[in-house]
Write a protein that holds these residues in place. Structure first.
Motif, short mmCIF file in Angstrom:
data_model
loop_
_atom_site.label_atom_id
_atom_site.label_comp_id
_atom_site.label_asym_id
_atom_site.label_seq_id
_atom_site.Cartn_x
_atom_site.Cartn_y
_atom_site.Cartn_z
N ASN A 79 -79.47 -5.05 76.10
CA ASN A 79 -80.85 -5.51 76.01
C ASN A 79 -81.81 -4.34 76.18
N VAL A 275 -75.99 0.69 63.69
CA VAL A 275 -75.73 -0.74 63.89
C VAL A 275 -76.91 -1.50 63.30
N PRO A 276 -76.64 -2.35 62.31
CA PRO A 276 -77.75 -2.99 61.60
C PRO A 276 -78.65 -3.82 62.52
N ASN A 277 -79.95 -3.63 62.38
CA ASN A 277 -80.95 -4.40 63.14
C ASN A 277 -80.74 -4.33 64.65
N TYR A 278 -80.15 -3.24 65.11
CA TYR A 278 -79.81 -3.19 66.53
C TYR A 278 -81.01 -3.43 67.44
N ASP A 280 -83.89 -4.85 66.77
CA ASP A 280 -84.47 -6.18 66.59
C ASP A 280 -83.56 -7.28 67.13
N TYR A 281 -82.27 -7.10 66.91
CA TYR A 281 -81.31 -8.10 67.36
C TYR A 281 -80.21 -7.43 68.16
N PRO A 283 -77.33 -6.84 71.10
CA PRO A 283 -76.24 -7.76 71.45
C PRO A 283 -76.69 -8.99 72.25
N SER A 284 -77.58 -8.80 73.20
CA SER A 284 -77.96 -9.93 74.06
C SER A 284 -78.80 -10.97 73.32
N GLN A 285 -79.33 -10.62 72.16
CA GLN A 285 -80.20 -11.56 71.45
C GLN A 285 -79.51 -12.23 70.27
N GLN A 286 -78.26 -11.91 70.05
CA GLN A 286 -77.59 -12.47 68.88
C GLN A 286 -77.01 -13.84 69.16
N ARG B 249 -70.07 -8.87 71.11
CA ARG B 249 -71.13 -8.05 70.54
C ARG B 249 -71.25 -6.69 71.21
N GLU B 270 -68.78 -2.68 62.50
CA GLU B 270 -69.93 -2.98 63.35
C GLU B 270 -70.96 -3.82 62.59
N ARG B 284 -78.72 -10.86 60.26
CA ARG B 284 -77.53 -10.06 60.46
C ARG B 284 -77.72 -9.08 61.61
N THR B 308 -76.39 -9.54 80.62
CA THR B 308 -77.56 -9.85 79.79
C THR B 308 -77.28 -11.03 78.87
N THR B 310 -74.52 -11.17 76.91
CA THR B 310 -73.73 -10.69 75.78
C THR B 310 -72.25 -10.96 76.02
N LEU B 432 -75.72 -18.50 75.36
CA LEU B 432 -76.96 -17.78 75.58
C LEU B 432 -78.04 -18.74 76.05
#
Lengths: 308, 631
Positions: A79, A275-278, A280-281, A283-286, B249, B270, B284, B308, B310, B432
């Motif tokens: 995060n 890492v795509p869109n890291y 913005d998104y 790990p904690s927000q996915q 993740r 990844e 994505r 967090t 994850t 989550l």
């Protein structure tokens, strides 16, 4: 209304402990930055310093001896929106956790490391910490310290930390300002805080420090440790100056910001390139669950090269 | 058709590429291949080989003697001296024949000594020629091939040795009777359509087939089966795929054999893709893989991420797992959901870094000081690795504790063909939290299950400490709170035992009652299932108690199964029969007979069968049969 970062948990540090000054500086700094209780977390190690999160009204994790840095790195990577402060002892950071300290300099994740530097292991009754001078003998040592000291400032610089400073726990105004700068710094920051232990360190006392500390910017009106984007060519010279000042110890001890390089990309920015869109998104927000309660990940598309 | 092949050569000499060609060529013709990779802790030069089995069904075990040995160097002949039987075809370069054992410096000293004793004892010279003659005396069929001449006839560019692996594979496939077109298709796949490389290698394939045909080596044409799409994956791949599907993740790791491949695979993927219909709903994202400074950092960094919200994990092997002990204790004490995938190799200490072992079971059950709950589960084939990795992530989230997923090296390096991956087999519940809790007590004692609401850093204000703590997460040394929190944590194990389906804990394969009841876990599952069929043909009935979960332990089920057993044989890849010890601890049942192996090599069908028959017939009075197959 600004969030009150102090909670009502009983503080059990010794009377006169330098830790109180650090705690107050942290709460004031976070309040002045107008942060909310869920914007910032404290991850500590073990010992008196390790208790700090319990005294703060924000998410706090009192982890294992020496391991505050990797725990904190995991929080920040998962995060990156969180501000992560790491109050930890000199033993935590530079003894048992020295490997993590060096590795974090290389990562530059964006942590605020606050080293409670009192040269002793207080909670276990005053053994020598890695910051104690060779030959020094504090009251609970049976004989003078047989080890040389590690220098937190120069080690931090050599490890790659992009913000390196020193404060004194009895100068809360300066310490609060250093913490604010460190928290807002994009990469990882180290603040070495001179923090007298009144119970076990009868050599490096508050008075001992008071007579010796001075501020870098007051001594040298031209002191400018900051490297901003576009001025990367100043980095080497400013690093050397910081290193030289970092070596100073004894009759005079410099405090303030030694080095503030804003041109080194943080780990999170480096990850964002791959890492795509890291950002913005992270790990904690996915969302890991599909609409139907099963995985949304397609193994056939993701691992297409393994299909025969 | 049921074909066992050992293809060996120097490490770094393209053995994996050879196996890949063989796998893909057979797959093109509709066959299934199952294989295990054996290699030294060495980058270049020492002996490495793949042991493969091909048939129409789903092969799940390997067998000695093999049907074909392919030697890409002289050492392979020496190393596999004992792996031949009547009819084993031995493919090697004629020029190896003069090679002397004394010059084979890459063979381990004691291995060379044993080879020498064998050859001397049977009065054969210490050369490849002598070794081949020794194999011939045991029924082997030498097939010396002029590697250099065949490659030269293909006009392939560069040094001939570059093509030995293609040549070896092609000759093998020709002997097996596989049509050349399938081999050429495999070449195209293996070299990913790199035009020039494909062209050179295709010419070598053609030359090899030509040579085999002209010299009477080609087998009678193999029936072509209907080709179905399959995943060609290893245990390492399976775990990585399962983790990604299971919502992982963030993964941390420190390089170690045989675990790091999993993390490398995750890093290569990844950027993952969504199934149809989810693309528009979910933006994505990616998986973050972090190489840490050590395993202490790996296990604690994963926990930071877990806090967090994850789904986070790490993967390691014995030496790294030893370093993780304190971190796993924190996860137990502080109820942090993390998965540690423990790839077991031969221990102790550095042990056998690239070889198989199952000697970390008791350690996984007891890692760390003090008493805390954890879940320990184990996989026995590549497919299980996928779904167990998903379940492990689910368990960690549901029960908020460390989950240790055991995979042995043999399984990590097993190559299997999986008909499909079912995205609907294991649900992935969303954990989550979207609404922060007010007046949050992270370790609330108001719980029937022992499970209290997870706190999410960034959403909730709460505290955690490795010290004993009160409901808020602050340090306590209060006697009653201590007792209550200990009970709360352990209550979760009772909950887990009730909630987790019995089939995910232990499975009984075969009839309820049998002459022999095998007990095993991990990668011996496949070989034992095959042994059961072999025994059946000989009129001996057998069943298998296959253990998947060691903590919590399915004591009642195990008692029920073993209570009916006539002869129990425990089969494990360790010295102390650790699973049998766990059974005794939990059920009081002592298992008197064990088949054990700790030389680091994969267990094969034939050696288990022989040991089981010896025990059953009374020919062997030993409590423990120690298996020794494998170069």
């Amino acid at each position: 209304m600004a969030h009150n970062f102090k909670n009502d948990v009983t503080v059990d540090w010794c009377p006169g402990c330098g830790d109180f000054g650090i705690l107050t500086s942290i709460t004031q700094a976070l309040a002045e930055l107008n942060l909310n209780g869920n914007d910032v977390v404290a991850i500590s190690g073990i010992g008196c310093s390790g208790k700090t999160p319990h005294y703060l009204n924000m998410g706090g994790v009192h982890t294992l001896h020496g391991r505050s840095i990797p725990f904190a790195t995991g929080v920040k990577l998962a995060n990156p929106n969180l501000k992560v402060i790491v109050p930890s002892g000199d033993g935590d950071m530079l003894g048992i956790g020295a490997g993590h300290f060096v590795a974090e300099g290389r990562r530059n994740t964006g942590l605020t490391l606050i080293i409670y530097d009192n040269e002793v292991y207080g909670l276990t009754k005053g053994q020598a910490a890695p910051t104690m001078q060779l030959g020094e003998q504090t009251k609970s040592l049976a004989r003078p310290n047989v080890f040389g000291k590690v220098n937190p400032i120069t080690l931090a610089l050599s490890s790659g930390y992009s913000f390196v400073a020193r404060g004194f726990s009895f100068d809360m105004k300066q310490l609060k300002d250093l913490i604010k700068m460190a928290v807002m710094h994009e990469g990882s920051a180290v603040i070495d805080v001179l923090q007298p232990c009144p119970t076990y360190n009868n050599v490096n006392t508050m008075e001992w420090y008071r007579q010796r500390v001075y501020k870098l910017e007051e001594e040298d009106k031209n002191w400018d440790p900051v490297i901003t984007p576009g001025n990367e060519n100043q980095a080497e010279e400013k690093f050397q100056k910081a290193y030289t000042k970092g070596m100073e110890w004894g009759d005079r001890i410099p405090t303030g910001v030694f080095y503030d390089n804003r041109t080194i990309p943080s780990f999170t920015k480096r990850l964002n390139e791959f890492v795509p869109n890291y950002l913005d998104y992270p790990p904690s927000q996915q969302i890991v669950t599909g609409k139907d309660g099963y995985t949304p990940v397609d193994p056939y598309g993701t691992f297409a090269e393994k299909l025969i | 058709m049921d074909l066992n092949v050992a293809i060996g050569g120097p490490q770094g000499g393209g053995i994996d590429t050879s196996s890949n060609m063989i796998n893909r060529a057979f797959a093109e013709a509709g066959y299934n291949v199952f294989g295990v990779r054996e290699y030294h802790s060495n980058i270049k030069g020492r002996h490495s080989y793949n042991h493969l089995r091909v048939n129409e069904e789903r092969p799940r075990s390997l067998r000695y003697p093999v049907d074909i040995i392919v030697a890409l160097d002289a050492d392979t002949i020496f190393e596999h001296l004992e792996d031949v039987g009547p009819g084993t075809k031995i493919i090697y370069d004629r020029s190896f024949e003069s090679s002397d054992l004394a010059q084979a410096r890459m063979i381990m000293r004691d291995t060379a000594r044993r080879i020498k004793e064998t050859l001397d004892g049977a009065k054969f010279p210490n050369t490849v020629k002598g070794a081949v003659d020794y194999m011939k005396s045991r029924g082997g069929i030498p097939m010396p091939i002029p590697f250099n001449d065949v490659v030269a006839s293909a006009n392939a560019e560069g040094p001939a040795a570059r093509y030995f692996n293609t040549l070896g594979s092609a000759v093998t496939l020709s002997i097996a009777g596989l049509d050349q077109k399938f081999t050429i298709e495999a070449i195209k796949q293996v070299f990913s359509n790199k035009e020039k490389v494909v062209a050179e290698n295709v010419r070598v394939v053609e030359a090899a087939y030509r040579y085999a045909s002209e010299n009477g080596l080609a087998g009678k044409p193999l029936k072509t089966l209907q080709k179905k799409k399959r995943f060609l994956i290893t245990g390492n791949d399976g775990s990585a795929i399962g983790k990604l599907m299971g919502g992982l993740r963030l993964q941390t790791y420190y390089p170690i054999t045989p675990a790091s491949d999993e993390s490398t695979i995750l890093e290569e993927h990844e950027e993952y893709s969504f199934i149809e219909g989810e693309k528009n709903r979910l933006k994505r994202g990616g998986v973050v893989v972090v190489q840490t400074e050590d395993e202490i950092s790996a296990v604690t960094m994963a926990q930071g991420a877990a806090l967090t919200g994850t789904r986070a994990s790490t993967a390691t092997s014995g030496p790294g797992f030893s370093l993780m002990a304190e971190g796993i204790g924190f996860a137990g004490m502080d109820e942090v959901p993390i998965v540690v995938t423990l790839y077991q190799r031969g221990g102790p200490s550095t042990g056998l870094p690239t070889r198989n072992g199952q000697s970390d079971l008791l350690f996984a059950l007891n890692t760390g000081h003090g008493e805390f709950p954890r879940i320990v589960l184990s996989s026995g084939d590549v497919e299980e690795c996928i779904y167990d990795a998903m379940k492990a992530l689910n368990y960690a989230q549901r029960y908020q504790l460390p989950v240790i997923h055991l995979i042995d090296k043999n399984l990590a390096n097993t190559t299997d063909m999986i008909p499909d991956i079912d995205t609907k087999r294991v649900p992935v519940p969303q954990t989550l939290k979207t609404v922060p809790s007010s007046d949050f007590h992270r370790y609330s004692l108001k719980t029937e299950t022992g499970i209290s609401e997870m706190g999410i850093l960034g959403k909730d204000i709460f505290w955690m400490t490795g010290d004993e703590h009160d409901e808020l997460g602050h340090v306590t040394e209060d006697t009653e709170m201590r007792d209550s929190q200990m009970r709360k944590r352990f209550k979760k194990l009772e909950t887990a035992l009730q909630e987790i389906p019995i089939n995910d804990q232990a499975i009984l394969y075969g009839p309820d009652k049998a002459d022999i009841t095998f007990v095993t876990w991990g990668s011996q599952k496949g070989p034992i299932l095959d042994v059961m069929e072999d025994l059946k043909k000989e009129g001996i009935s057998a069943n298998l108690l296959y253990l998947k979960m060691f903590l919590p332990f399915p004591s009642e089920f195990v008692k029920k199964v073993l209570g009916k057993a006539k002869l129990i044989i425990d089969v494990e890849s360790n010295m102390l029969a650790q699973a049998a010890m766990v059974i005794k601890l939990n059920t009081g049942i002592s298992i008197e007979k064990s088949i054990l192996k700790y030389n680091g090599r994969h267990m094969t069908e034939d050696e288990i069968l022989k040991a089981a028959k010896d025990i059953y017939s009374g020919k062997s009075k030993n409590e423990i049969e120690v298996l020794q197959n494998g170069a």
